[in-house]
Design an enzyme around this catalytic site. Sequence first.
Site, PDB file in Angstrom:
ATOM      1  N   TYR A 161       0.920  -0.976   0.193  1.00 28.55           N
ATOM      2  CA  TYR A 161       0.127  -0.075  -0.093  1.00 28.55           C
ATOM      3  C   TYR A 161       0.967   1.457   0.009  1.00 28.55           C
ATOM      4  O   TYR A 161       0.421   2.293  -0.675  1.00 28.55           O
ATOM      5  CB  TYR A 161      -0.878   0.000   1.200  1.00 28.55           C
ATOM      6  CG  TYR A 161      -2.264  -0.749   1.237  1.00 28.55           C
ATOM      7  CD1 TYR A 161      -2.289  -2.079   0.945  1.00 28.55           C
ATOM      8  CD2 TYR A 161      -3.477  -0.012   1.093  1.00 28.55           C
ATOM      9  CE1 TYR A 161      -3.508  -2.560   0.671  1.00 28.55           C
ATOM     10  CE2 TYR A 161      -4.487  -0.469   0.917  1.00 28.55           C
ATOM     11  CZ  TYR A 161      -4.742  -1.874   0.855  1.00 28.55           C
ATOM     12  OH  TYR A 161      -5.729  -2.648   0.955  1.00 28.55           O
ATOM     13  N   LYS A 185       2.965 -15.365   2.802  1.00 28.66           N
ATOM     14  CA  LYS A 185       3.119 -16.065   1.353  1.00 28.66           C
ATOM     15  C   LYS A 185       4.661 -16.379   1.190  1.00 28.66           C
ATOM     16  O   LYS A 185       5.358 -16.160   0.354  1.00 28.66           O
ATOM     17  CB  LYS A 185       2.661 -15.277   0.192  1.00 28.66           C
ATOM     18  CG  LYS A 185       2.706 -15.994  -1.216  1.00 28.66           C
ATOM     19  CD  LYS A 185       1.491 -16.984  -1.199  1.00 28.66           C
ATOM     20  CE  LYS A 185       1.735 -17.763  -2.719  1.00 28.66           C
ATOM     21  NZ  LYS A 185       0.882 -18.922  -2.959  1.00 28.66           N
ATOM     22  N   ASP A 224      -2.979 -18.276   0.499  1.00 26.85           N
ATOM     23  CA  ASP A 224      -4.279 -19.171  -0.279  1.00 26.85           C
ATOM     24  C   ASP A 224      -5.052 -20.261   0.540  1.00 26.85           C
ATOM     25  O   ASP A 224      -6.126 -20.028   0.497  1.00 26.85           O
ATOM     26  CB  ASP A 224      -3.474 -19.428  -1.422  1.00 26.85           C
ATOM     27  CG  ASP A 224      -2.390 -20.378  -1.363  1.00 26.85           C
ATOM     28  OD1 ASP A 224      -1.754 -20.318  -0.148  1.00 26.85           O
ATOM     29  OD2 ASP A 224      -1.774 -21.024  -2.453  1.00 26.85           O
ATOM     30  N   ASP A 284      -6.476  -7.074   4.113  1.00 30.89           N
ATOM     31  CA  ASP A 284      -7.636  -6.346   3.366  1.00 30.89           C
ATOM     32  C   ASP A 284      -8.406  -7.455   2.694  1.00 30.89           C
ATOM     33  O   ASP A 284      -9.807  -7.133   3.035  1.00 30.89           O
ATOM     34  CB  ASP A 284      -6.997  -5.360   2.219  1.00 30.89           C
ATOM     35  CG  ASP A 284      -7.920  -4.800   1.670  1.00 30.89           C
ATOM     36  OD1 ASP A 284      -9.107  -4.092   2.263  1.00 30.89           O
ATOM     37  OD2 ASP A 284      -7.949  -4.818   0.072  1.00 30.89           O
ATOM     38  N   ASP A 329     -12.483  -8.863   4.248  1.00 29.88           N
ATOM     39  CA  ASP A 329     -13.531  -8.745   3.301  1.00 29.88           C
ATOM     40  C   ASP A 329     -14.346 -10.349   3.401  1.00 29.88           C
ATOM     41  O   ASP A 329     -15.582 -10.564   3.326  1.00 29.88           O
ATOM     42  CB  ASP A 329     -13.673  -8.262   1.898  1.00 29.88           C
ATOM     43  CG  ASP A 329     -13.696  -6.858   1.960  1.00 29.88           C
ATOM     44  OD1 ASP A 329     -13.567  -6.080   2.955  1.00 29.88           O
ATOM     45  OD2 ASP A 329     -14.116  -6.366   0.871  1.00 29.88           O
TER      46      ASP A 329
HETATM   47  C1  IPM Z   1     -10.466  -1.069   3.813  1.00 26.96           C
HETATM   48  C2  IPM Z   1     -10.564  -0.520   2.576  1.00 26.96           C
HETATM   49  C3  IPM Z   1      -9.400   0.494   2.052  1.00 26.96           C
HETATM   50  C4  IPM Z   1      -8.146  -0.478   2.198  1.00 26.96           C
HETATM   51  C5  IPM Z   1      -9.471   1.153   0.804  1.00 26.96           C
HETATM   52  C6  IPM Z   1     -10.784   1.830   0.732  1.00 26.96           C
HETATM   53  C7  IPM Z   1      -8.365   2.134   0.592  1.00 26.96           C
HETATM   54  O1  IPM Z   1     -10.860  -1.647   1.579  1.00 26.96           O
HETATM   55  O2  IPM Z   1     -10.245  -0.352   4.974  1.00 26.96           O
HETATM   56  O3  IPM Z   1     -10.271  -2.356   3.965  1.00 26.96           O
HETATM   57  O4  IPM Z   1      -7.803  -1.017   1.100  1.00 26.96           O
HETATM   58  O5  IPM Z   1      -7.515  -0.747   3.204  1.00 26.96           O
HETATM   59 MG    MG Z   2     -11.030  -3.400   2.342  1.00 30.69          MG
END
Ligand code: IPM
Ligand code: MG
Length: 343
Positions: free
Chosen positions: A139, A181, A214, A238, A242
Site C-alpha cells: 500500500y 506467502k 491462499d 484487506d 472482506d
Molecule cells: C479497507 C478498505 C481500504 C483498504 C480502501 C478503501 C483503501 O478496503 O479499509 O479495507 O484497502 O485498506
Molecule cells: Mg478493504
Amino acid sequence: MSSQSKIVTLPGDGIGPEIMDAAKALMTELGGIEWVDHDLGGVAIDNHGKALPDETLAAAKASDAVLLAAVGGPKWDSTNPDDPRPEQGLLGIRKGLDLFANLRPVKPIPALYASSPLKEERISGTDLVVVRELTGGIYFGDKSRVDDVATDICAYSVTEIERIARIAFKSARTKVTSVDKANVLETSRLWRETVVRVHQEEFADVPLDHLLVDNAAMQLVSAPSEFDVILTENLFGDILSDEAAMITGSIGMLPSASISGDGPGMFEPVHGSAPDIAGQGIANPLAMFLSTAMMLRHGLDRAADAARVESAVDSVLDGGLRTADLGGDADTASVTNAVLAAL
Ligand code: IPM
Ligand code: MG
C-alpha cells in the site's frame, strides 16, 4: 482529566453522513463525548481540493479518538494517477496517525446465522479477529508508471513486523495464526522469521501456527471457527477481512479499530460508502454502532459502555429488526431508535 472526551468525526461520503448521524445519536445517549466534524475523502476533495486536508489531520492528532464513517464514490473514481482519490484521505490519515494495527473482529451473531451464505454448522462458534498491519507493505511502497509498465513495491522492516506481531500475541485468547506467502515472497520470509522470533522471545506460551494466504482464504470459509487471531500484512489483511465479513452475513455488520502506539486511534466500519443506497435513509447503522463500541473500549477506556452498546445491537437483532442488506425492510432511523431503546 476532562470529563468530556473530545473526538473528531469524519462523516465522509455516500451513506457516511447518515450512519454518522446515527452514531451521534448513540453518543448523545451515552454522554461524555464531544465531537467536531471534519472533511475526509470525496467531500474533502470537493471542499478543499484534496482528500486529507491539513486541518483534518491536525484536528485528528489533537483528539482523543477519531470516528470515521466511510469514504469514496463513483464521482471521484478515476484511473488517472494525477487525480485526487478519496482513498488517499484514508491512507493518509492512517499513516499520519501511525495507525499501524487494524483490528477487525468477526463474531457472527446467532440471530443472523441464516443471513450468512455459509451453513450454520460451519459458522457457529466463530469468534476471530483479523490483526492487519496497516501502514506498510505494498500500500505504501513506491509506485511507478513508465510507458506501459507499472510497479508497486512491497517492503517491510523488522520493526514494522515486530510491533504488529506483539499486538496479535497480546490479543490472542487461544492462538495466533500468522498468514503470509513465504513460499514466494521475500517480505513474507522476513515476516515469518520475525514473527517466530518475537514469539520465542516474548510470547512462547501463546500457540502459534503459520498458513500460506491462499490456504488461509480456503480455511476461512471451510472452518472459520478454528481461528482465533489472524495476524497478517496489509494487502492480505484487506482481502481476508472482506472474506471473513461474509461469515457474519453482511459486511454491514463489521466494525474495526485502527490503533497506534500511543496517539489517538481511529474507529470505522469495514464497509464502504455504498453510493447506490446513499441518501435513502436505509443504510445499516450497526457496524457504525459496533465501531463506536470499539472506540469506547480501545480509545476512551469505557469498556462497560462498549459492552452495553454491543448487547443492545444483539438484542435488536434478536428482536428480528433487519435493514435491507440483511433481508429486512427496517430503515436507519428505526434501527437506531431500537438500539437506543435497548441500551
Ligand atoms: C479497507 C478498505 C481500504 C483498504 C480502501 C478503501 C483503501 O478496503 O479499509 O479495507 O484497502 O485498506
Ligand atoms: Mg478493504
